[in-house]
Scaffold this motif. Sequence first.
Motif, short mmCIF file in Angstrom:
data_model
loop_
_atom_site.label_atom_id
_atom_site.label_comp_id
_atom_site.label_asym_id
_atom_site.label_seq_id
_atom_site.Cartn_x
_atom_site.Cartn_y
_atom_site.Cartn_z
N ALA B 20 0.84 -1.21 0.00
CA ALA B 20 0.00 0.00 0.00
C ALA B 20 0.88 1.25 0.00
O ALA B 20 0.56 2.23 -0.69
CB ALA B 20 -0.93 0.00 1.21
N LEU B 21 1.95 1.23 0.77
CA LEU B 21 2.90 2.34 0.77
C LEU B 21 4.27 1.78 0.40
O LEU B 21 4.71 0.79 0.98
CB LEU B 21 2.97 3.01 2.15
CG LEU B 21 1.67 3.61 2.69
CD1 LEU B 21 1.90 4.21 4.07
CD2 LEU B 21 1.13 4.67 1.73
N ALA B 22 4.92 2.41 -0.59
CA ALA B 22 6.16 1.83 -1.12
C ALA B 22 7.34 2.78 -0.94
O ALA B 22 8.20 2.88 -1.80
CB ALA B 22 5.96 1.49 -2.60
N GLY B 23 7.36 3.51 0.19
CA GLY B 23 8.48 4.41 0.45
C GLY B 23 8.04 5.85 0.32
O GLY B 23 8.16 6.45 -0.75
N ILE B 24 7.54 6.42 1.41
CA ILE B 24 7.02 7.80 1.38
C ILE B 24 7.79 8.66 2.37
O ILE B 24 7.91 8.31 3.55
CB ILE B 24 5.52 7.82 1.73
CG1 ILE B 24 4.75 7.05 0.66
CG2 ILE B 24 5.02 9.25 1.94
CD1 ILE B 24 3.56 7.69 0.08
#
Lengths: 178, 236
Positions: B20-24
């Motif tokens: 869902a989140l790939a590095g924020i």
Amino acid sequence: MSTGHVLLGLLSRGQQHGYDLKAGHDALFPSARPMAYGQVYAALTRLRDRGLIEEAAVERAGGPERTTYRLTPAGRDELEVWMSAAEHPPSEVNNPLATKLNVALVAGGPDEGALFLRRQRSAHTARMRDHTQTKRAADATLTQVLAADYALSHLDADVRWIDDALARLGEITREVTP
Amino acid sequence: MSTTPLIATGLRHAYGNRPALAGIDLRIEPGDFVVITGASGSGKSTLLHALAGVIVPDAGSVRFGDVSVSGASEEARSALRRTRFGVLFQFGQLVEELTAVENVALPLLLGGMPRRTAEARAGEWLGRVGVAEVAGQVPGELSGGQAQRVALARALVSEADILFADEPTGALDSLAAEAVMDLLSELNADLGATIVLVTHEPRVAAYGRTEVHLRDGRIDTLSSYGQDDVIAQALR
């Protein structure tokens, strides 16, 4: 929009001369191009020739003669019919964004197309913020709010189209490079 | 008004095998009005929940001043959401059995404030969001727009530094949505409340000063209103 029908609408307030009608138009449509005097008088002549308006008086107050006009019963009927009739929804929507996207896809491929779409998205959202600020201004008139609503709805539709197009380009790219 | 930024670094999160989140990496300045946009599944709600401490990300950190939001216990994160952060969801999630004023007073009562004081303050907030007249009504008697205003009052009653809102207008018609967004803009401008809002609606996003547009769990575009070429700094 028909200039003649706008003038009939303005004359429904009572008899006026050309200068009043131009001022009335420009106040009602502040974001439109101001109406030229030549346009006003040409339209008044056409309306008079069709029997929709008639001369009410000729004034001379220290200057040139000014003719005031008023609606005839036929003009009032014409206005009623025009106001109550639905406008034809456009059968084809002009979409300059699609034109540019298609050229970008042909000349540069999906990456070029996506780059254009992202830049366009930012430009559109910035403009939507401008219209939102216009609407929220304390001195915004109803006409300004309605015009901003209309612009926002159209820009909103464009942004949704851009998002869909970006998603479709993503699918194409994934198909090409699994 | 808080002067503390909210800083997220290297956020990653997955639901099972689905990332869902790939590095924020994201820094939210105090007083900003941030909108998080993106397609369904782009990670926008997950990002909001990680920033607000509703979930703990698999990797990376969220810091609010000297508080590690992502490293705190469930109890500490819950306390944070009662005091420093306010959270507003699409459906206000009001307690059906309680009146509007009791709903708004709830975070204060949970924080140990006496009932009379808590309900007085809750009543003031109902007035501030324009629904003082519904104080004694239960959620089932309210319109969608009224219920969302009550939920907003509850989210802010603890004088939250940051309001997190997840699709707050999703269940409202466009004029009711506009009224809620106008209210959020006023709270942001007048009280300096930082707002972080998730939406899929371009018209709602147009209220923000900063837009974080996500794609596949990453920041695709970061735009700030008033900056000419937002793309140059933003395309990743």
